[in-house]
Write an enzyme that holds these catalytic residues in place. Structure first.
Site, short mmCIF file in Angstrom:
data_model
loop_
_atom_site.label_atom_id
_atom_site.label_comp_id
_atom_site.label_asym_id
_atom_site.label_seq_id
_atom_site.Cartn_x
_atom_site.Cartn_y
_atom_site.Cartn_z
N THR A 254 0.84 -1.19 0.00
CA THR A 254 0.00 0.00 0.00
C THR A 254 0.88 1.24 0.00
O THR A 254 1.73 1.40 0.88
CB THR A 254 -0.92 0.01 1.23
OG1 THR A 254 -1.83 -1.10 1.12
CG2 THR A 254 -1.72 1.29 1.32
N HIS B 170 -7.71 -10.91 -0.90
CA HIS B 170 -7.01 -10.55 0.34
C HIS B 170 -7.80 -11.12 1.52
O HIS B 170 -8.80 -10.55 1.94
CB HIS B 170 -6.88 -9.04 0.45
CG HIS B 170 -5.86 -8.58 1.46
ND1 HIS B 170 -5.35 -9.39 2.45
CD2 HIS B 170 -5.25 -7.38 1.62
CE1 HIS B 170 -4.48 -8.71 3.18
NE2 HIS B 170 -4.40 -7.49 2.69
N ASN C 61 -3.61 -5.34 12.70
CA ASN C 61 -4.93 -4.72 12.81
C ASN C 61 -5.78 -5.32 13.91
O ASN C 61 -6.99 -5.48 13.78
CB ASN C 61 -5.65 -4.77 11.46
CG ASN C 61 -4.98 -3.88 10.43
OD1 ASN C 61 -4.69 -2.73 10.70
ND2 ASN C 61 -4.71 -4.43 9.26
N ASN D 218 -4.32 -10.36 7.33
CA ASN D 218 -3.96 -9.10 7.99
C ASN D 218 -5.10 -8.37 8.69
O ASN D 218 -5.09 -7.15 8.80
CB ASN D 218 -3.29 -8.15 6.99
CG ASN D 218 -1.92 -8.65 6.56
OD1 ASN D 218 -1.45 -9.67 7.06
ND2 ASN D 218 -1.28 -7.94 5.64
N TYR E 193 -8.26 -7.93 7.84
CA TYR E 193 -9.31 -7.29 7.05
C TYR E 193 -10.55 -8.19 7.01
O TYR E 193 -10.63 -9.17 7.74
CB TYR E 193 -8.76 -6.92 5.67
CG TYR E 193 -7.63 -5.92 5.77
CD1 TYR E 193 -7.84 -4.65 6.33
CD2 TYR E 193 -6.33 -6.24 5.39
CE1 TYR E 193 -6.80 -3.74 6.47
CE2 TYR E 193 -5.29 -5.33 5.53
CZ TYR E 193 -5.53 -4.09 6.07
OH TYR E 193 -4.50 -3.19 6.22
#
Length: 371
Positions: A25, A177, A237, A180, A182
């Site tokens: 990112t 994805h 996260n 992580n 999400y």
């Protein structure tokens, strides 16, 4: 020749080497639209066996950071066409990483300043990036609301639509994805999923959303152009799962028959230790679970790899090795790995947001007279 530099086929993807540029990112897509500068950035790195694009939102609701790209509007598709054309003209291959951040967002990034969505109304104690006065700032994520079960099929469709748009934009495939912390990872892991319906509780229920997304994307673009990224033990996260081994072996067994091009596994804590002493995990057992149930795609490993570790991994069951931060500062990383260096040092102050500086101005060996 080192195995790292030999060709490999992952599903429908014919790769000239086993070095993968991991998704990174960089927050340089104003209004979610890829720019010509992004096309140059990816073109410079086209010698990778495969490029996985930065996380790309599947919908406005899926956005979680300022100035990250999307795949849900005509302008975005046109912007990505410039990127994929540049990569292909330079001889590269690129897949789009399909991203819904779930609770890792902020009301200022959501349509109509709505609350972010998640499996459960459990806040992620982490930060996201907003642009204020032209500069990136880190802010706490907003409290999410729990998704109604009736909303989930619509998000599954969003993944499929974004996958089709990716192919229309010239990508060679897609990576879902699922890592992580999400949205998909939030459904998987019990620290974020407190649901009591068919999407919460026992492992089969928590894995349901992931498998529905994978099947929908496969139906949209084919299994040979579909990969998935998973992170069994990362705390990124504010995510956690006290029993990751049975969860991810279950996931692997059920992904096995689906014919994926690859599974991309982050080992340990994303961007941190490759081994978590408090969350031991047997990646070989996960790979065996996938292989024993029909998984014949590539097994891609990621997190803190250098050439020596990469070669060791390839001798012990891995097929592809992803390199992340090294690609920020070394657009010609394949050649630098081949020669054993030297390697440019990345400028952390330019990681998120900005322009060409720290993005497309890192020198190659050719620039330094190395060829």
């Amino acid at each position: 020749m080192s195995k790292l530099f030999t060709p490999f086929r992952a599903g429908a993807l014919a790769l000239p080497n086993r070095i993968v540029m991991a998704p990174l990112t960089r927050n340089r897509a104003p209004n979610g639209t890829p720019t010509p500068l992004m096309a140059e950035y990816y073109r410079q790195r086209a010698s990778a066996g495969l490029i996985v694009s930065e996380g790309t939102a599947i919908s406005p609701q899926g956005q979680g950071y300022a100035d990250v790209p999307g795949l849900y509007s005509t302008e975005q598709i046109d912007g990505w066409r410039r990127v994929t054309r540049a990569v292909h003209e330079a001889g590269g291959r690129i897949v789009a990483q399909l991203w819904h951040v779930g609770r890792v967002s902020h009301v200022d990034l959501q349509p109509h300043h709505a609350l972010p969505v998640a499996p459960s109304a459990v806040r992620a104690h982490t930060k996201t990036v907003l642009i204020r006065d032209g500069a990136p700032v880190f802010v706490e994520t907003s409290i999410p609301r729990a998704l109604d079960a009736e909303e989930i099929p619509g998000i599954v469709r969003d993944y499929a639509h974004a996958a089709r748009f990716a192919i229309d934009a010239g990508f060679d495939g897609v990576e879902i994805h699922g890592a992580n912390g999400y949205l998909i990872d939030q459904f998987l892991k019990s620290s974020a999923n407190h649901r009591s319906d068919d999407y919460g509780g026992p492992i089969p229920n928590r894995a349901r959303f992931l498998l529905e997304v994978v099947r929908a994307v496969i139906e949209a673009v084919g299994p040979g152009r579909t990969g998935i990224r998973l992170s069994p033990v990362t705390p990124a996260n504010d995510i956690d799962e006290p029993h990751p081994q049975p969860l991810f072996e279950y996931v692997a067994r059920h992904l096995g028959p689906l014919g994926l091009a690859y599974i991309h596994v982050i080992e340990g804590a994303t961007g941190g230790p490759r081994v978590r002493e408090d969350r031991p995990f047997d990646y070989d057992a996960m790979r065996t679970a996938w292989r024993s149930h029909g998984g014949d795609g590539a097994w891609m490993v990621n997190n803190g790899y250098d050439r020596a570790l990469a070669e060791q991994a390839l001798e012990h069951g891995a097929d592809l090795v992803a390199f992340g931060r090294a690609y920020i500062a070394n657009p010609d990383l394949v050649e630098r790995l081949r020669r054993g260096g030297p390697f440019n040092t990345p400028d952390r102050s330019t990681f998120y947001g900005g322009g060409a500086h720290g993005y497309t101005d890192y020198p190659t060996l050719a620039d330094a007279g190395g060829q």
